[in-house]
Design an enzyme around this catalytic site. Sequence first.
Site, PDB file in Angstrom:
ATOM      1  N   LYS A 181     -45.798 -10.616  47.699  1.00  0.00           N
ATOM      2  CA  LYS A 181     -46.683 -10.319  48.764  1.00  0.00           C
ATOM      3  C   LYS A 181     -45.924 -11.810  49.579  1.00  0.00           C
ATOM      4  O   LYS A 181     -45.404 -12.458  49.191  1.00  0.00           O
ATOM      5  CB  LYS A 181     -48.092 -10.511  48.404  1.00  0.00           C
ATOM      6  CG  LYS A 181     -48.447  -9.335  47.737  1.00  0.00           C
ATOM      7  CD  LYS A 181     -48.166  -7.909  48.176  1.00  0.00           C
ATOM      8  CE  LYS A 181     -49.247  -6.896  47.991  1.00  0.00           C
ATOM      9  NZ  LYS A 181     -49.247  -6.457  46.664  1.00  0.00           N
TER      10      LYS A 181
HETATM   11  C1  LIG Z   1     -50.372  -5.672  45.783  1.00  0.00           C
HETATM   12  C2  LIG Z   1     -51.346  -4.739  46.168  1.00  0.00           C
HETATM   13  C3  LIG Z   1     -52.671  -4.479  45.310  1.00  0.00           C
HETATM   14  C4  LIG Z   1     -52.953  -5.360  44.020  1.00  0.00           C
HETATM   15  O1  LIG Z   1     -52.866  -6.695  44.170  1.00  0.00           O
HETATM   16  P1  LIG Z   1     -52.879  -7.577  43.005  1.00  0.00           P
HETATM   17  O2  LIG Z   1     -53.073  -9.091  43.559  1.00  0.00           O
HETATM   18  O3  LIG Z   1     -51.624  -7.427  42.389  1.00  0.00           O
HETATM   19  O4  LIG Z   1     -54.029  -7.043  42.212  1.00  0.00           O
HETATM   20  C5  LIG Z   1     -53.812  -3.674  46.012  1.00  0.00           C
HETATM   21  N1  LIG Z   1     -53.423  -2.939  46.821  1.00  0.00           N
HETATM   22  C6  LIG Z   1     -52.254  -3.049  47.538  1.00  0.00           C
HETATM   23  C7  LIG Z   1     -52.262  -1.925  48.873  1.00  0.00           C
HETATM   24  C8  LIG Z   1     -51.185  -3.640  47.175  1.00  0.00           C
HETATM   25  O5  LIG Z   1     -50.109  -3.791  47.953  1.00  0.00           O
END
Ligand SMILES: *Cc1c(COP(=O)(O)O)cnc(C)c1O
Length: 387
Positions: A181
């Site tokens: 992210k």
């Molecule tokens: C990355 C992501 C998640 C999960 O995030 P984590 O921090 O890895 O649990 C959930 N929803 C969306 C849309 C994502 O892109």
Amino acid sequence: MLPFNIPGLTGNEEAYIREAFKNQKLSGDGLFTKKCHGWFETNFNVKKSLLTTSCTHALEMSAILANIKEGDEVIMPSFTFVSTANAFVLRGAKIVFVDIRPDTMNINENLIEEAITRKTKAIVPVHYAGVACEMDKIMEIARRYDLLVIEDAAQGVMSTYNGNALGSIGHLGCYSFHETKNYNCGEGGALLINDDRFVERAEIIREKGTNRSRFFRGQVDKYTWVDLGSSYLPSEINAAFLYAQLEMASDINNNRLLSWNRYFEGLRPLHDGGLIELPHIPQNCEHNAHMFYIKVRDLEERTELIEYLKQNRILSVFHYIPLHSSDAGLKFGRFHGADLFTTQESERLVRLPMYYNISKEDITKVIENINSFYGVGQRYSNKIYTN
Ligand SMILES: *Cc1c(COP(=O)(O)O)cnc(C)c1O
């Protein structure tokens, strides 16, 4: 091989982790966690933020806060990450998937109302690629039917809708700081609470179902088990790392937007020529350049393009097998209405390498290779301008 993602570093991460060591406080809710909370509350105008161990866990906390029980229904798009659904399935919910809009790949706000039943408890909009869902319409529906809105803003940190930060618009908002992210600490997340009703209970759920937070503030004289909960708070090591990223958020955002715009301009001729489709950013949305994707003709062309780029040492990826067609999705959910776009559009989508400080040369290389895949010459390469 040009990687698809490199987790960004700002340079202060190690120093802040060392500072956390010096503070002799490594478990959660120390100085750096508080700094991160303050940063979100000030910059995004949210009532309360709580760091979590992941966005998945922020979503799980939301499901507990929403009092989701066996048989309740939760509305969301099928084109999303598994955690969006799993968090609610864990509490016994049935997932009701609604088709997406082909322009933004977000839930089609005009199809939500007809998917509502007496069992519906919440709507979970997912801001795909950091581009906002039509939140005005979604909040208006939620008000009329007395539903909760939980934003999956995992990809939307630093994006806005009508000037408001994503994650700050629904009753609850969930962020991810996974290494893929825009702002990361390896694994991490945050729950944003925009409705006072949830603040106290959220602290309890996050602290194993105890009133530990109130005890430390001197608001109660014993610390005890009071509710459902789990261990949803990250260590100070993660928070220290994350704070180094948040301090540089504007810099990271501008850098990513610059790269995003380079892709967009460089690929525009292919879009104008009808060979590919570029992302659409609605007028009232400011995005955060979380990802750069293109849409090609169909699944077959996508497979060929990904393979072609791989042969030319570029890693591109696709994602989200629509949840409603997965084994678990078939068991725990149903698709309301027709799947006009979810499956079709998901099969056309390719994500290109995108990360903080990706070089101009690497972006040019990707653009050139996509051009040559489509039989377009080296017209847009750097060479023509520098020779
Ligand atoms: C990355 C992501 C998640 C999960 O995030 P984590 O921090 O890895 O649990 C959930 N929803 C969306 C849309 C994502 O892109």
